[in-house]
Design an enzyme around this catalytic site. Structure first.
Site, short mmCIF file in Angstrom:
data_model
loop_
_atom_site.label_atom_id
_atom_site.label_comp_id
_atom_site.label_asym_id
_atom_site.label_seq_id
_atom_site.Cartn_x
_atom_site.Cartn_y
_atom_site.Cartn_z
N GLY A 170 -3.17 4.49 7.51
CA GLY A 170 -2.69 3.25 6.91
C GLY A 170 -3.58 2.07 7.26
O GLY A 170 -3.89 1.23 6.41
N ASP A 171 -3.99 2.01 8.51
CA ASP A 171 -4.91 0.95 8.93
C ASP A 171 -6.22 1.03 8.15
O ASP A 171 -6.74 0.02 7.68
CB ASP A 171 -5.22 1.09 10.42
CG ASP A 171 -4.06 0.61 11.29
OD1 ASP A 171 -3.80 -0.59 11.33
OD2 ASP A 171 -3.41 1.47 11.91
#
Lengths: 403, 403
Positions: A170-171
């Site tokens: 996600g990052d």
């Protein structure tokens, strides 16, 4: 020929994964990234496996950036960071929303010294809205983006929890989105006939993941359908799954078309499978996928992965091992394309294995100009060379703990 | 104020997921994307759940683009596409490497009519190297990128295969990378003081995934360490996992610090856990994670998800449901930020649920100007309005099957 981002200067007020990943991409394509860290350094410098106290991940994560120290909370530090802002095209930051405002470094202040500044925020939930102040954790954000519900076996087939993807996906995804949005804003500002205007890029981890969810939202909205996890397979096509080899590897096989399935049945030494009503046509195979996958598994378990892949490859059936780190490192395509490369890293006194530069720009590919630097490695170069501070001023700032 | 990509014109010679996803991002931020399709349309128009023969996914996947038909294999079609190229800033394509060359539409030919053209290729393995001609399948590419090995339970804990992420994540990630690379190349070409030079962006699915692999390569290179899958948890911190609720949901809980774990033990009604040697400190908790997760599971199974989340939220413990489509659609933050929005779609005669525009640019956010159009919906507008063909010429091309 110039690398795409030569001549671009970015100030990173970031830490952990998302913002530094974004600026790594920019630096890889030639931008001058100045990373501002507290004197104790970005905590990510301690993440992952270490050698002699140095993180191997940092060798990659910090590469191609100029690292300076700066106490953002001190008045002198604030003045100094504004001098840096004045020399930069854009800022990339991933503090909690509103944190820079509290430090007296809000958008208006920064644009006061650098009109037209593009400010790129990366956060868990975005810069506004009811949840903006919630603490951002990758695993939570991925779950809210809809990813974690899907990384599981079909409902009713296993009691095990849905799995994490294994990296901070996600990052990273929000980092790429931020890099894209930043370049879009810069193009409009800087192009011939451009408007020279400041723009803000507000990338959220949750939203970045949600945006990859294909037809999940419209299908739910129109039909009330909730996409379910499908384990190792596809919900709509079979056979396509990961199958175990005799030597304990997972081998992906995608034989979900009539000709491919016929070839697979042949390779398995059971050509009659292709003619059985229960496996004829994709619809029948999907309905009987459990039995079919069990048959294929029975066969794959009799062969080592190399042998299995050789037979599948000969028959032109899409297949691959689920690559481990070792497989990635040895892949001839990666090596030929420079996507796995050995890079000298002084901290380790040896070469370190790095991923290459993505995307590849053949006319002017970026380079690993240097690996992740030490804390404050570029203080003299940036504060002296770029801002023009005298050695004595730099020494004084250092003595006062500002840098 | 202009959306970031207003004034940019892109020609899409794409199909399926990766290139069309890339151009959706560009179109969402305001670019004029002209998508070229064969007369039978991009096969992705038939993917996913349909209503009255129309794919719901296409409503999103094709939004904001102008769709024209064109037979790339005919001589007249080739001439026509070159007239389009002459009016565009860039081309985005995802045919097999070399396919456009075979059609007489290689880089030199296209740049003959549009000097400085940025050509963006998306493929499975890249435009050169020993594997460039292999068929590209998302599930295979993700496996080669190193992702599939990690979406699994720890070795020895399950016989189930590693799971697919549930969406075409490799295609999407390479699409975002391509959009980033394209904008980087355009910035260098078009900016004041830019070099007006043609550049090529060569984004590969496998490499895009590999680039997210954090310290996996350097750790293998230096230590021979192969990152292993860690199931629902983290290899280095505990407790952090997905836990089942009484009503059959998965709830993520991240309580992997001393204060958070103490709070969790309190909320569980077992404060003594925090003082037990086997759970004191992260190292001990990681070593005993199976027993610890079992205890937490015993507790989470006694509560419905809403009640569980309320208690965890009160104690400020990072937590969330693993969002399904329904949860995403109802999320107040997504709704407040326009990240879940209802959009009128004429095909369905009703509103369709769309994800919003990522990243958010508050000064000039993109809009859903229109939903996925019909095949050839913009033939007249593009061939007439943009290229200046007479109605009779367009009619003739249509009659000949060129468009």
């Amino acid at each position: 020929m110039k690398t795409p981002l030569e001549g671009l200067r970015i100030l990173e007020l970031g830490h952990f994964v998302a913002a530094p990943f974004c600026t790594r991409l920019l630096a890889d394509l030639g931008a001058d990234v100045i990373k501002v860290e507290p004197r104790q350094g970005d905590p990510v410098r301690q993440w992952g496996d270490m050698v002699d106290g140095h993180s191997l991940w940092w060798s990659v994560h910090g590469r191609n950036k100029r690292c300076v120290t700066l106490d953002l909370k001190s008045e002198k530090g604030r003045a100094l960071v504004l001098r840096l802002v004045a020399r930069c095209d854009a800022v990339v930051e991933n503090f909690r929303p509103g944190h820079l405002d509290k430090l007296g470094l809000g958008a208006e202040v920064m644009r006061g010294v650098r009109p037209g500044l593009i400010i790129t925020h990366i956060s868990g939930y975005g810069q506004d809205g009811p949840y903006r102040d919630r603490a951002a954790f990758g695993v939570i954000g991925e779950a809210i983006g809809g990813l974690r519900y899907l990384t599981n076996h079909p409902p009713g087939t296993s009691d095990l929890p849905p799995v994490r993807v294994g990296v901070s996906i996600g990052d990273s995804i929000s980092g790429i989105y931020a890099a894209f949005g930043l370049m879009a804003a810069l193009w409009q500002r800087d192009r011939v006939g451009g408007d020279d205007q400041a723009r803000t890029v507000d990338a959220a981890l949750t939203e970045s993941v949600l945006s990859l969810m294909e037809g999940v939202l419209p299908e739910y909205g129109a039909l009330g359908k909730i996409r379910a996890p499908s384990g190792g397979g596809l919900a709509t096509a079979a056979p396509s799954n990961a199958y175990p080899s005799r030597d304990g590897c997972w081998v992906l096989i995608g034989a979900n078309s009539e000709p491919l399935f016929a070839k697979l049945a042949q390779v398995m030494g059971q050509p009659e499978l292709a003619d059985m009503p229960c496996y004829q046509g994709n619809k029948a195979r999907v309905e009987n996928v459990a039995a079919l996958d069990a048959l294929i598994t029975q066969w794959t378990r009799t062969l080592d992965a190399d042998e299995l892949l050789a037979r599948l490859g000969e028959a032109d059936i899409p297949s691959s091992k689920a690559y481990t780190a070792a497989d990635c490192a040895a892949d001839p395509q990666y090596i030929a394309r420079g996507m796995v490369r050995r890079v000298e890293d002084g901290w380790f006194g040896c070469e370190v294995l790095h991923p290459g530069i993505v995307p590849h720009v053949p006319e002017a590919p970026g380079r690993v100009r240097w690996t992740g630097p030490r804390i404050g490695a570029h203080n003299d170069e940036v504060y002296g060379g770029l801002l023009g501070l005298a050695d004595s001023e730099i020494a004084a700032l250092r003595a006062e703990g500002v840098i």
